[in-house]
Each structure stands twice: as C-alpha cells, then as structure tokens.
Write an enzyme that holds these catalytic residues in place. Structure first.
Site, PDB file in Angstrom:
ATOM      1  N   ASP A 471      52.470  40.251  37.942  1.00 34.77           N
ATOM      2  CA  ASP A 471      51.075  39.827  37.773  1.00 34.77           C
ATOM      3  C   ASP A 471      50.123  41.028  37.790  1.00 34.77           C
ATOM      4  O   ASP A 471      50.494  42.141  38.213  1.00 34.77           O
ATOM      5  CB  ASP A 471      50.731  38.861  38.921  1.00 34.77           C
ATOM      6  CG  ASP A 471      49.708  37.812  38.531  1.00 34.77           C
ATOM      7  OD1 ASP A 471      48.997  38.015  37.534  1.00 34.77           O
ATOM      8  OD2 ASP A 471      49.620  36.793  39.243  1.00 34.77           O
ATOM      9  N   ASP A 541      46.080  30.651  33.001  1.00 31.68           N
ATOM     10  CA  ASP A 541      46.001  29.882  34.248  1.00 31.68           C
ATOM     11  C   ASP A 541      45.463  28.488  33.987  1.00 31.68           C
ATOM     12  O   ASP A 541      45.470  27.635  34.874  1.00 31.68           O
ATOM     13  CB  ASP A 541      45.093  30.598  35.259  1.00 31.68           C
ATOM     14  CG  ASP A 541      45.877  31.632  36.069  1.00 31.68           C
ATOM     15  OD1 ASP A 541      47.110  31.700  35.910  1.00 31.68           O
ATOM     16  OD2 ASP A 541      45.254  32.371  36.861  1.00 31.68           O
TER      17      ASP A 541
HETATM   18  C1  DGJ Z   1      47.499  34.557  38.781  1.00 30.15           C
HETATM   19  C2  DGJ Z   1      48.612  33.920  37.998  1.00 30.15           C
HETATM   20  O1  DGJ Z   1      48.207  33.685  36.690  1.00 30.15           O
HETATM   21  C3  DGJ Z   1      49.042  32.649  38.717  1.00 30.15           C
HETATM   22  O2  DGJ Z   1      50.024  32.002  37.960  1.00 30.15           O
HETATM   23  C4  DGJ Z   1      49.549  33.004  40.085  1.00 30.15           C
HETATM   24  O3  DGJ Z   1      50.717  33.781  39.978  1.00 30.15           O
HETATM   25  C5  DGJ Z   1      48.476  33.749  40.860  1.00 30.15           C
HETATM   26  N1  DGJ Z   1      47.959  34.857  40.115  1.00 30.15           N
HETATM   27  C6  DGJ Z   1      49.005  34.247  42.175  1.00 30.15           C
HETATM   28  O4  DGJ Z   1      48.120  35.037  42.837  1.00 30.15           O
END
Ligand code: DGJ
Length: 715
Positions: A471, A541
């Site tokens: 991430d 997201d």
């Molecule tokens: C952002 C990601 O897009 C989510 O899927 C998740 O992993 C969160 N970060 C976790 O902090």
C-alpha cells in the site's frame, strides 16, 4: 521488423499491423514520416517549404525549419518554438539545446534496464544516436518493436561526454508528430474513490494534457493518453495510445497548431524534475508504450493488454490463476487478533476461498492509523505466538496467507521515527505536511531502502505466506532529501521512485513465489510501472458496485482484467441489506481478480451457498480474464456497462452485462465473437455470435438493476 533504406535514408519499423517510419534529412535531422497501418506510408509527409517567421537553419536553406517540420525529437530553443521534448541547461548558463543525428544501430531484443521497470523481451531495437556540441551530451533514442502486440516502446538515454556539469530540465520518453486530423483526447481522470473515469474532449488548438505532481501516478490522473479519430468508435476508426511505464510525477501533453498539426509528448514532469548530469554520468528516462489501431478503441486496448500481460507483468504470475481472497480490511479495519483472523480463515475455507489476507494492523503499535508505520515487527498483543505460528495455523486450515505492508511510509508515532527523524522526505528549513497522519520515508537514501527491506525480510523469515498487498497512502509534498546536495534537490522525487523500484525489486527477489498486489489508498498508483512488480492492483477504495462500474470500465481501457483487483464487499457504507445485492456485486467484481471483504462469520446459509456458487462460476471464467480479448460493445447507453471477454481462438467467451438505469433493451449487438457461430451456456441458453437477444437468456432482475453473466462455448 526494422528496415533501413539507405537510398532514401528511411527507417521503417513494422509490427503485425502497424508501421512507423522516419527519415534522416540533411544528414543531421530525423524527421517523422508516418505512424499508422502497415504499408500505407507514402513518405511525403515532410515537404519543406518557406514559412514566414519560422526560424530556419541557414546552412540548409530557408525552407528547412525545425518549427514546421515533423521531427522525432525536438529541442528547447533550437528554432522549434512549440512544446519540445528535451531541454538541457548548459554549463554556459543557457538552455538552448540542439542534438544532431550522428548514427544508428539496430539490434535483436532490447537493452535491459536495471533501475527502472520496463517491457521485457522485444523483437528488435532501433537506437538513434544524437550529439549536442555545446553540452557535449550524447542522446540515444530507443525504439523497441513488439511485433505480435503491435506496440513500440520508446525511451531515451543521456550521457555527458564533456567535462562540464549540465542539467537535464526536460526529458520526454517519446514524441509523436501527427500531420493532422480531427481527434479527441481520451484520458483517465478522477480522484480518490473515483479513479480512472474515461474523459473525452476534442483536441483543440493550443496545449492540452495530463500530469501528476503528487509523487505517485495518482488518483487524479493516470499515465495513459489516447488520441481517437472523431468518427472512431469501439470497433472502427483510427486511434493512438501512449502509456508511461512509471509510477511517479509525469506529464503527457498534446499540442495542436492553428494549421492542425499535432504533437504528443510523454515524459517526466518538467515542473518537479531536473537532473544534474556530471561528466561521465548517464541518465535514462522511463519508457512509453505506443500503439496504433485502425479498428477502434477495442483493438487499442487489446494491444495494450497483450503487451502488459506478455511483457510488463512478472512472467511467473502474468497468466497464472490468482487466488480468491478474503481480506480483513472492510470488515475489521485495525480491530482483529489471531483468534478473530482464524475464525475468518475457517469460514473462508468452508466458502471455498483460497486465501486470507491480513490487511493493515498486524505490526508495531498499529491500533489505528496514527501509529506504527515503519515498525515492521509483529504486534504480539494481536498475534501472541508470532506470525510464523499463525501462518502454520492458516495453512493447517487449508488456506493460503497474504500480508499487507506499506513500506515507503513512517508514522511520527513509531520507534523508527524516534531513532531516525532524518529519514523522512522534507525540504530544508520547512515542516513536512502530514497525509493520513503519516510522513514519507526518504527513499532517495539507499540506507533507508536497505533498512526497510531487511526489517521486512527478518519479520517475514519463517512465515509461510503467498501474497503481499503493498500500500501507499499519501501524496508526496516538501520533497527534499537530507542526503542530496543543494544542486540535486530537484532530483528527489525521481530518486524517490528509483528507491521505491529498488525496494520492489529487492522484496520481489527475496520472495520470488509470492504474488504482490499493488495499492495506493485504492487506485492511486495503478500504472504499468507498478505492474512490472505487482501483476495486480487494488483498483479503488470505492467498492460500491455501481460506483465501481465506470472506474473499472476506464481501467480496462488501458490495463488488462488480470491487473484489476475487485472485491465483493459489505462495508460501513454499502451494507448488504441495501441494494444492490450479492449477485450484482459479484457480477461487477468479475471484471477483474475476485476477492471478498465482509464479515463472513455472519452470513446466513443462503448467502454462504451463493458465495460458494460464485466462486465456482468465477473459476470457470478466470482463464478468459487472464488471457482473453476484451471487447466493449459499441452502442451502450448511459448507465449501461458491458464487458465481453473472448478467448483468443473465439471458442468461448464471458459477457458481463449491467444496466443501472438505461432503457431496457431486447438486443445487444456484439463484436469479437464469431458472427456466424452460436454459443451455448451450461443451461442450454444460446447466444448468436453477432448479438445477444435478451429474450433468449435469463436476466435476473434485482432491485433497480438488471444484470447478466453469460458464459458460453461455441457449438
Ligand atoms: C488503503 C487501501 O486501499 C485499503 O484497501 C486498506 O488496505 C487500507 N489502506 C489500510 O490502511
């Protein structure tokens, strides 16, 4: 095939269906002749004529002006007064740049780039070698052809062969001059939670473009640009695409002159990049993938998909079956421990899923997003016996294990920050801005990269795991580096990317059998640079299925379905009690790599059966997503989304159809199937190769949406 016709001094680069041609004129200049369908090049595109006010090269004659002639590369203040590809600030203080063509080389395959993601393989490469007498720099411009994909990869290398230091202030990987035509500019625009929506606007006189200055390719723009003939559609007409194999700041610009000539440039962002090139040093630009289609946008996408699968993604994973995961994030956020995770694992196994992914929260003092990043050791309060023991238990259940990391970031509330406050990116004399309560590590500093890689290797040593989700949850700002001298501060953002790529290389090499998934707060770093290391990327997201449809449609324009990670979710915002239901969510997730994010310990028996059935159906079509051709039907209305994926030999296909508010229809014209053939699904429903008759097949009507998955084989 690359041919040099010595008589006409013309290079012809031929792929299966396309041709790219250029010519050396007056010994020193390379003019662009043609890019388009194979064998259509007439070669008269560069007629020289006197144009008032156009600076001309006196030694050649009044009719030769770099301002009016289409060139392969253009140079700042050299008489070409348009937007140019390359600018070098010389030791004498000016930035006038003029590289003369010297010679060329054609060789099989391509040169490997060590520090940058790049297209693997390649049939043949043309290297044009230029020299600038004042800066004493050599410029090598590369064209590698990938015949089967109809793609050409372009990038440049600078070498300072003089004694003086110079500064590269503009470095485009490619330039394409197009003689004229009525085009639309197609880009992928968006923002957090609405990434990569298709944006189309007419190309007008002046400069249009896209860029990122956010330190990642970003949610707002994507390093992809297409020019589409106004009259072109999904299946007809001419189009060009440009895709940058890079994940940091970039720019792509289109300039149209009053007389209708076009120039496209793609490269590093000139506002946030400059590079000090000392005597003897070299510098490589990242590369751009170019493709041309005479058969509309679908063929353009198919060329890019084939190129990305065949030449960008790690070969070990590109076409391999991907696991169906349960990810802990949407259901639990930071609130989990080993026993809760094992309950999920048990249930996931009973639902026939393949893997549990432990998302954010397993390490350091990470109880919320205000702490812990940088402390890559397991949180013993949550995993009392450690990660290795946990991984054994997961595998004993019969499931694989995935782990989340965010290695480029640091929380001010962390042990690492206490020890190394100087390891964050920050301009001298300024305070660093926060993003999601975190700071960014200075990856321009090799020591930082090595430290994080070793910490992760230590922590993951002995842990049995098969997947990493990588991430990246904020943009860069105040991007200065404590380890760079003043004259190199403007290199920081590109050096950060080089450090990030080194980190990706070291970790993927340390765990060669582990599948890496990219992520950046959703899809903030969805680009070909990341796909070189991570064959799949979390698309957004925003997992609401209706919102996901335009995001996924845009993504598929430039990237293959196997790059797109898509989960069926139940979140705080999209609860299962509300429409759309599980089957619609599943239908939408089938555009890419399927996973689930929801509290699977609280499903009723009917929902459990439904999920099991979904996974069986998905596994029956996954090979098409991994290797088939994507076709978007051409007359979809607003609110209507359809993805048709056809096997290369046309023997089978899957059609994902969704209507979120358009008029109901009886018939959908299809393209890409064998028109004369009939295809049949397991239940005996039939589709003709040229159209879907809705009366023939069953559409489930749930809530306000109608949708359908039809998987058929030729009969
Ligand atoms: C952002 C990601 O897009 C989510 O899927 C998740 O992993 C969160 N970060 C976790 O902090």
């Amino acid at each position: 095939m690359i041919i040099f016709d010595d008589k006409n001094k013309t290079f012809r680069l031929k792929t299966r269906n396309t041709e790219y041609a250029m010519r050396i004129v007056h010994e020193k200049y390379v003019v662009h002749l043609y890019y388009g369908g194979k064998n259509h090049c007439r070669g008269d595109a560069c007629k020289e004529k006197i144009v008032d006010f156009a600076p001309y090269i006196a030694e050649v004659g009044e009719s030769f002006s770099l301002d009016t002639i289409p060139t392969e590369l253009s140079f700042f203040d050299s008489g070409d007064t348009k937007d140019v590809a390359v600018k070098i600030k010389n030791a004498n203080g000016d930035a006038t740049t003029l590289f003369y063509y010297k010679t060329y080389r054609v060789f099989e395959g391509r040169e490997e780039l060590k520090d940058l993601p790049h297209s693997r393989g390649g049939d043949q490469t043309l290297e044009l070698i230029y020299f600038d007498e004042v800066s004493a720099c050599v410029l090598r411009s590369y064209y590698t052809i990938f015949e089967e994909c109809d793609t050409i990869v372009r990038y440049a290398k600078f070498e300072n062969s003089g004694k003086n230091t110079v500064y590269i202030e503009q470095a485009s990987a490619c330039q394409l001059d197009i003689a004229g035509g009525d085009y639309s500019l197609v880009t992928l625009a968006g923002d957090y939670c609405c990434e990569r929506n298709i944006a189309e606007s007419p190309v007008h006189v002046g400069i249009q473009g896209i860029y990122s200055k956010r330190g990642h390719s970003s949610h707002r723009s994507n390093p992809f640009l297409a020019l589409k003939e106004k009259s072109a559609s999904e299946n007809k007409g001419e189009a060009y695409a440009f895709e940058f194999v890079y994940s940091g700041d970039f720019e792509a610009r289109v300039e149209k002159s009053f007389s209708g000539k076009l120039r496209v440039l793609m490269g590093l962002n000139r506002d946030t990049f400059s590079w000090c090139l000392e005597s003897g040093e070299t510098f490589y630009t990242p590369e751009t993938i170019l493709t041309y289609s005479a058969e509309g946008m679908n063929k353009l996408s198919q060329n890019l998909h084939d190129h990305i699968r065949g030449h960008i993604m790690p070969p070990r994973f590109a076409y391999a079956e991907r696991p169906v995961v349960i990810n802990t994030w949407e259901a639990m956020h930071f609130n989990f421990d080993e026993s809760k995770a094992l309950q999920y694992a048990l249930r996931a196994k009973s639902l026939d899923m393949d893997m549990i992914v432990i998302d954010d929260g397993w390490y350091g003092n990470r109880c919320n997003d205000a702490s812990g990043l940088g402390d890559w050791y397991v949180n013993r309060k949550k995993f009392t016996e450690g990660l290795a023991a946990f991984s054994e238990k997961v595998h004993a259940i019969g499931l694989k294990l995935g782990i989340w990391i965010e290695p480029e970031m640091i929380s001010p509330n962390s042990d690492l920050y206490k020890k190394h406050p100087d390891w964050v990116l920050c301009s001298r004399g300024r305070k660093a801005s926060f993003g999601r309560k975190q700071l960014v590590l200075d990856l321009a500093n090799d020591e930082v990269v090595d430290y994080i890689v070793n910490a992760l290797k230590r922590t993951l040593f002995g842990v049995k795991f098969e997947y990493i989700k990588w991430d990246f949850n904020r943009c860069l700002s105040e991007a200065g580096s404590a380890v760079l001298p003043a004259e190199r501060q403007s290199e920081t953002k590109h050096r950060f990317m080089l450090g990030s790529y080194r980190m990706h290389r070291l970790l993927t090499e340390a765990f060669p059998d582990v599948l890496f998934e990219g992520c950046s707060g959703g899809g903030g770093r969805f680009d070909a640079g990341m796909l070189y290391y991570c064959p799949q990327i979390w698309a957004s997201d925003n997992t609401d299925p209706v919102c996901r449809l335009p995001i996924q449609k845009g993504t598929l324009l430039a990237y293959p379905p196997s790059a797109l990670s898509a989960h069926v979710t139940v979140t705080r915002y999209n609860k299962l009690e509300t429409s759309p239901d599980l089957s619609f969510r599943f239908n939408v997730a089938c555009d890419g790599i399927l996973g689930y994010e929801m509290d699977i310990t609280r499903l009723d028996a009917g929902q459990e059966t439904q999920i099991r059935d979904q996974i069986v159906r998905y596994k029956a079509i996954q090979h098409l997503l991994l290797g088939g051709d994507v076709y978007i039907p051409s007359d979809l209305q607003n609110g209507e989304y359809a993805t048709l994926i056809v096997a290369k030999d046309k023997s089978e296909f899957v059609l994902l159809y969704r209507n979120t508010g358009a008029e109901k229809r009886d018939r959908l014209p299809l393209c890409g199937l064998k028109p004369s053939a009939e295809y049949e699904d397991a239940a005996g429903n039939r589709i003709k190769g040229d159209s879907l008759e809705f009366s023939n097949v069953c559409i489930q009507n749930k809530s306000d949406y109608s949708f359908l998955i039809f998987y058929g084989k030729i009969i």
